[in-house]
Design a protein around this motif. Structure first.
Motif, short mmCIF file in Angstrom:
data_model
loop_
_atom_site.label_atom_id
_atom_site.label_comp_id
_atom_site.label_asym_id
_atom_site.label_seq_id
_atom_site.Cartn_x
_atom_site.Cartn_y
_atom_site.Cartn_z
N TRP A 64 41.51 30.21 37.37
CA TRP A 64 40.66 28.51 37.09
C TRP A 64 40.17 28.29 36.25
CZ3 TRP A 64 35.60 26.28 36.55
CH2 TRP A 64 35.34 25.01 37.18
N GLN A 71 34.49 32.53 39.68
CA GLN A 71 34.88 33.52 40.24
C GLN A 71 35.57 33.65 39.92
OE1 GLN A 71 32.38 35.30 40.14
NE2 GLN A 71 30.96 33.79 40.42
N ASP A 72 36.69 32.45 40.14
CA ASP A 72 38.45 32.62 39.59
C ASP A 72 39.06 32.53 38.28
OD1 ASP A 72 40.41 31.72 39.59
OD2 ASP A 72 41.27 30.46 41.54
N LEU A 115 36.01 39.68 40.34
CA LEU A 115 36.81 38.58 40.05
C LEU A 115 37.83 38.23 41.25
CD1 LEU A 115 36.82 38.41 36.32
CD2 LEU A 115 35.42 36.81 37.12
N ARG A 116 37.99 36.97 42.25
CA ARG A 116 38.78 37.41 42.87
C ARG A 116 40.39 36.54 42.38
NH1 ARG A 116 39.48 31.99 44.63
NH2 ARG A 116 37.28 30.98 44.30
N LYS A 117 40.88 38.01 43.19
CA LYS A 117 42.55 37.21 42.34
C LYS A 117 42.96 35.74 42.62
CE LYS A 117 43.94 42.21 42.22
NZ LYS A 117 45.13 42.67 42.32
N GLY A 118 43.53 35.10 41.54
CA GLY A 118 44.35 33.70 42.05
C GLY A 118 44.86 34.02 42.93
N ASN A 119 45.09 32.71 43.60
CA ASN A 119 45.48 32.70 44.77
C ASN A 119 47.76 32.94 44.69
OD1 ASN A 119 44.11 31.79 46.05
ND2 ASN A 119 44.70 29.06 45.30
N ASN A 155 34.59 28.26 42.10
CA ASN A 155 35.37 28.58 41.13
C ASN A 155 35.29 29.86 39.98
OD1 ASN A 155 37.66 27.32 42.30
ND2 ASN A 155 36.38 24.79 41.87
#
Lengths: 270, 108
Positions: free
Chosen positions: A76, A72-73, B79-83, A70
Motif C-alpha cells: 500500500w 504498516q502495509d 511490516l505486515r505482508k500484503g494480502n 495502512n
C-alpha cells in the motif's frame, strides 16, 4: 469543484494535498496524473498567490485509523508514495512545485484554503524554488576492488617471518587497509559533493543508505542538488568530469530525477 | 522548458540503469523530505520517523530483492505482508503507476 451538501464531518472523503504550485498553474498539467486514489482526478485549490495540488481520498482508506494501519502495509505504502511523487512529477519543468511530505489530508477544500492562508511561508518557498528542480546523485563504490588496488599499491614488505609474527603483521596490514579504503571513500565523497554543489544552486548530503551486503556496491554519497529546470548542462558536465576522474577508483555516480525539490522544500538557516 | 509532447520529467525520470525510479529514492523523498504540514488527519510523526528508519534499512536491498523475486519488506516482522489474495492485481497496478511517466500515460 462542487462541494457536497452533506455536513463536512460526516463526509466520507478527505482532501489529500501533494504540495503547492504557482498561481499561474493550469489544471491540464495534471490531467494525466493518477492520484493516491487512482480513480480521483487531481484538483487545484487556489489560495492567495498559491495553489494546492489535491485529490479526493476515501476516509475508509485514508482516515485516521485506516491510515495508521495502512502505513504498516508495504505494498500500500509503495503504491501511494509513488503516486504522490507521480502527481508532482507531472508538473516538473512546467511550474514551480513546493512538495509536501506524504500524508497531508484535510476534511474539506475550505480547510485546505485555511491552511494556504495560514502557511504564508509556502509563498516564500515558491519564490525560493521558482523554476528549480532537484537532481539526486547516488554514488557507489566497490569496496573489494578498491581494497585490492590499495593493497597492490602498498609494497608487500614482509619477507620470511615466523608464522606468529607474520599473522600479527597481516592483521595489522588488514586494519591499515580498511582504514585507508574508508578514508579514500570519504575523500571521494567529499570531493564529488563539493564539485557538484559548486555546479548547483543548493545542495544537501543525506545519510548513506546501508549496504545491501553487496560489497561491489556500497554507498558513498547520497546527495541532492537544486538546479534550474532546463539549465542542467553545467551540472551534468560536472558529473561527467567526476565520472572520468574517478573511473579508475571503482566509483559509480548515478543521477536520479529531476525530482520536485523535496530536499529543499523546508527553509534552512544555512 | 516549454518543450513539446514529452515532459521534461520524462527524459530523466529513470536512473542511469533504466526502469522507474528506485524505491529507495522515492521513499526517502516522499516520507522523509518535503514540507511538513499538519493536516486534519494526524499521522504520528514519531511513527513516520520510525517507519522511515525501518524502510531505509529494508529498502537498501529492495531493488535487488525484487530482481531476485523476493519482496522487499520480508525480514521486517513489523511490516505486515500484503494480502496474498489480490496480490497479483496490486502488483500490476503498482507497476502501472510506477510507469506513469512512461509510454502508457498518452492513453489516459
Amino acid at each position: 469543484v462542487n462541494e457536497p451538501s452533506a455536513p463536512r464531518e460526516a463526509s466520507a472523503t478527505g482532501i489529500y494535498v501533494y504540495g503547492v504550485v504557482g498561481p499561474d498553474t493550469t489544471p491540464t498539467l495534471f490531467a494525466d496524473a493518477r492520484g493516491v486514489d487512482a480513480a480521483q482526478p487531481v484538483v487545484l485549490v487556489a489560495g492567495d498567490g498559491i495553489v494546492a495540488v489535491t485529490s479526493s481520498v476515501p476516509f475508509p482508506e485514508f482516515g485516521q485509523h485506516a491510515l495508521e494501519a495502512n502505513l504498516q502495509d508495504p505494498l500500500w505504502l509503495e503504491e501511494k508514495i509513488r503516486a504522490h511523487d507521480g502527481v508532482l512529477a507531472a508538473a516538473i519543468g512546467r511550474t514551480t512545485i513546493v512538495p509536501f511530505r506524504f500524508g497531508a489530508i484535510y476534511e474539506s477544500d475550505d480547510h485546505v484554503r485555511e491552511m494556504l492562508a495560514e502557511r504564508r511561508d509556502l509563498v516564500d518557498a515558491l519564490t525560493r524554488l521558482a523554476g528549480k528542480v532537484e537532481l539526486g546523485v547516488n554514488g557507489y563504490f566497490d569496496r573489494n576492488r578498491l581494497r585490492e588496488r590499495v593493497a597492490a599499491e602498498r609494497a608487500p614488505a614482509d619477507g620470511e617471518e615466523s608464522s606468529g609474527r607474520a599473522y600479527m603483521q597481516r592483521r595489522q596490514l588488514e586494519r591499515e587497509l580498511d582504514t585507508a579504503v574508508g578514508e579514500l571513500a570519504a575523500e571521494c565523497s567529499d570531493a564529488v559533493h563539493e564539485r557538484l554543489a559548486a555546479a548547483a544552486d543548493d545542495a544537501r548530503v543525506n545519510p548513506l543508505r546501508p549496504s545491501s551486503g553487496d560489497a561491489t556496491r556500497e554507498m558513498l554519497l547520497n546527495g541532492a542538488y537544486l538546479v534550474a529546470a532546463g539549465a542542467e548542462d553545467p551540472f551534468r558536465a560536472a558529473l561527467d568530469e567526476l565520472r572520468a576522474r574517478y573511473a579508475g577508483d571503482e566509483v559509480v555516480l548515478e543521477v536520479t530525477g529531476p525530482w520536485p525539490p523535496y530536499n529543499f522544500a523546508e527553509a534552512t538557516e544555512s | 522548458m516549454g518543450t513539446p509532447a514529452r515532459r521534461v520529467g520524462d527524459l530523466y525520470r529513470q536512473p542511469d540503469r533504466g526502469g522507474p525510479a528506485q524505491l529507495a529514492d522515492v521513499l526517502e523523498r516522499v516520507l522523509d523530505k518535503g514540507i511538513v504540514i499538519a493536516g486534519d488527519i494526524q499521522i504520528n510523526v514519531l511513527d513516520i520517523e520510525l517507519l522511515t528508519i525501518r524502510l531505509r534499512l529494508l529498502v537498501a536491498s529492495a531493488d535487488k530483492a525484487r530482481e531476485m523475486g523476493i519482496n522487499w519488506w520480508e525480514g521486517d516482522p513489523f511490516l505486515r505482508k500484503g494480502n496474498q489474495r489480490g496480490l497479483e492485481d496490486r502488483l500490476k497496478r503498482l507497476e502501472r503507476s510506477a510507469g506513469i511517466d512512461e509510454a502508457d500515460e498518452q492513453e489516459e
